[in-house]
Design an enzyme around this catalytic site. Structure first.
Site, PDB file in Angstrom:
ATOM      1  NE  ARG A  46      -2.972   0.365   3.296  1.00 51.25           N
ATOM      2  CZ  ARG A  46      -2.304   0.606   4.424  1.00 51.25           C
ATOM      3  NH1 ARG A  46      -1.622   1.731   4.576  1.00 51.25           N
ATOM      4  NH2 ARG A  46      -2.326  -0.269   5.416  1.00 51.25           N
ATOM      5  CE1 TYR A  98     -17.005  10.018 -16.177  1.00 51.40           C
ATOM      6  CE2 TYR A  98     -16.673   9.992 -13.805  1.00 51.40           C
ATOM      7  CZ  TYR A  98     -16.964   9.331 -14.981  1.00 51.40           C
ATOM      8  OH  TYR A  98     -17.215   7.981 -14.953  1.00 51.40           O
ATOM      9  CG  ASP A 170     -10.679  14.796 -15.209  1.00 53.57           C
ATOM     10  OD1 ASP A 170     -10.005  14.266 -16.112  1.00 53.57           O
ATOM     11  OD2 ASP A 170     -11.640  14.234 -14.665  1.00 53.57           O
ATOM     12  CE  LYS A 195     -13.149   6.556 -18.595  1.00 57.88           C
ATOM     13  NZ  LYS A 195     -13.582   7.812 -18.015  1.00 57.88           N
TER      14      LYS A 195
HETATM   15  C1  LIG Z   1     -14.023   8.225 -16.739  1.00 54.89           C
HETATM   16  C2  LIG Z   1     -13.683   9.555 -16.232  1.00 54.89           C
HETATM   17  C3  LIG Z   1     -13.429   9.773 -14.867  1.00 54.89           C
HETATM   18  C4  LIG Z   1     -13.569   8.671 -13.842  1.00 54.89           C
HETATM   19  O1  LIG Z   1     -12.619   7.665 -14.011  1.00 54.89           O
HETATM   20  P1  LIG Z   1     -12.858   6.138 -13.589  1.00 54.89           P
HETATM   21  O2  LIG Z   1     -11.575   5.493 -13.997  1.00 54.89           O
HETATM   22  O3  LIG Z   1     -14.043   5.655 -14.346  1.00 54.89           O
HETATM   23  O4  LIG Z   1     -13.100   6.132 -12.131  1.00 54.89           O
HETATM   24  C5  LIG Z   1     -13.071  11.045 -14.473  1.00 54.89           C
HETATM   25  N1  LIG Z   1     -12.977  12.056 -15.361  1.00 54.89           N
HETATM   26  C6  LIG Z   1     -13.219  11.887 -16.658  1.00 54.89           C
HETATM   27  C7  LIG Z   1     -13.109  13.056 -17.587  1.00 54.89           C
HETATM   28  C8  LIG Z   1     -13.592  10.643 -17.145  1.00 54.89           C
HETATM   29  O5  LIG Z   1     -13.853  10.482 -18.446  1.00 54.89           O
END
Ligand SMILES: *Cc1c(COP(=O)(O)O)cnc(C)c1O
Length: 378
Positions: A46, A98, A170, A195
């Site tokens: 961890r 998001y 983000d 992604k």
């Molecule tokens: C998918 C996504 C998230 C969340 O990510 P997870 O891996 O699904 O928890 C946050 N911000 C954006 C822009 C996303 O497309």
């Protein structure tokens, strides 16, 4: 060194212990201590794991930060960053953030008395207007999801610096290949590595890169304390995915750009959202802070029935949540990414039931056009 080379050679690409060209999956929870008075670098996974460390150092390098962190999902990354704030703090956040981020900020962190104000960040004056004495940070996402609105990062960062606010971005939609907010002066970058970074729709993970050591210490405290770490197997998948980030994104965005133009000329389509389209209001700003339009676009049909029929008729695309994979993923935001946003709020933002989002994959343009044509009702 250019970005494509950096993806392959960044100092974290060869295992120091063995010379292996693929960082081994150190599938271990704990580490033998040969000398109890001088504990080794690793004591418990961890707190630290060599596979995770290679990934964390890689994202730090790619984003131009001092340190990186890997979490069990993008939301774990976002939540862990937000957990560095305290009761009584106020954060300004873009309103088309998001859906999952909207959910944790409006229904979880608010319970701990962290206050959020949702603004349209396409106009940075809205940031200045909403700064209060307890404001500590601005949370941005550009291009935004699913309407690809653009925030002027340089101006937002300038406002933030004047008021001693942290800037969190983000950067999921752009990936470090196309946009590097830390280089523009932001403090924290967050990725859903699920992604584009993973890129193959086979792993859920989150990454964070930070600008300065003090903030890095605060985030490490949460990562180790709260414990939402990414396991070594998934870290390895992200290290592997990252190596091809540039070639994947280059190809996907080339097709996305052509597809946006094509959709724009279709009578069945009422509006197309893509940062590089000539009518896009944020086009110039986007081009001044990012190196490409990315692989995500959205469009609206004239009515709900046509949108639903389009989704039903598609043959060579996945109809699914998520984005950034090698396969084209078509999603229906009102039932997927934005299902947790109240209907009224959603409609106010323009996320209507005629809206379709497309994450363009590696299929060839001609085949995509054939599929989209028949799905639109040709
Ligand atoms: C998918 C996504 C998230 C969340 O990510 P997870 O891996 O699904 O928890 C946050 N911000 C954006 C822009 C996303 O497309």
């Amino acid at each position: 060194m250019k970005f494509g080379t950096k993806l392959i050679h960044n100092g974290n690409d060869i295992d120091q212990n063995t010379g292996a060209l693929s960082i081994p999956i150190y599938q271990t929870s704990t580490y033998h201590q040969a000398d109890i008075d001088n504990m080794g670098k690793y004591d418990y996974s961890r707190s630290g794991n060599p596979t995770r460390e290679a990934l964390e150092n890689t994202i730090a390098q790619l984003e131009g930060g001092c340190r990186g962190f890997a979490f069990s999902s993008g939301m774990a990354a976002t939540s862990s960053v937000l957990a560095t704030f305290s009761s009584g703090d106020h954060i300004i956040i873009c309103e088309d953030v998001y859906g999952g981020t909207y959910r944790v900020t409006s229904r979880l962190f608010n319970r701990f008395n962290i206050e959020f104000t949702y603004i349209d960040a396409a106009d940075v004056n809205n940031i200045t207007k909403n700064i209060k004495s307890n404001t500590k940070a601005i949370f941005l996402e550009t291009p935004s999801n699913p309407l690809l609105k653009i925030t002027d990062l340089r101006s937002a960062i300038e406002i933030a610096k004047k008021h001693d606010l942290k800037v969190i971005v983000d950067n999921t939609f752009m990936s470090p290949y196309l946009q590097r907010p830390l280089e523009l002066g932001a403090d924290v970058v967050i990725h859903s590595a699920t992604k584009f970074i993973g890129g193959h729709s086979d792993v859920v993970g989150g990454l964070v890169a930070v600008r300065d050591e003090q903030l890095a210490e605060e985030i490490y405290f949460v990562q180790n304390g709260f414990g939402a770490i990414l396991g070594p197997q998934d870290c390895w998948l992200l290290l592997r995915g990252l190596k091809t980030l540039k070639v994947r994104v280059d190809q996907c965005q080339k097709t996305a750009s052509k597809l946006a133009e094509w959709l724009n000329n279709r009578p069945e389509v009422s509006k197309v959202y893509y940062p590089l389209l000539s009518g896009h209001p944020g086009r110039q700003i986007h081009l001044s802070q990012a190196d490409g339009g990315g692989a995500v676009l959205s469009f609206k049909t004239h009515d709900v029935e046509s949108a639903k029929n389009f989704l039903k008729r598609l043959k060579n695309c996945a109809v699914a949540v998520s984005l950034g994979g090698v396969e084209t993923i078509v999603s229906y935001p009102v039932k997927m990414s934005h299902a947790s946003v109240p209907k009224e709020e959603r409609e106010r933002l323009g996320v209507t039931d005629t809206l379709i989002r497309v994450s363009v994959g590696l299929e060839e343009f001609e085949d995509m056009v054939e599929d989209f044509s028949q799905a639109l009702g040709d």
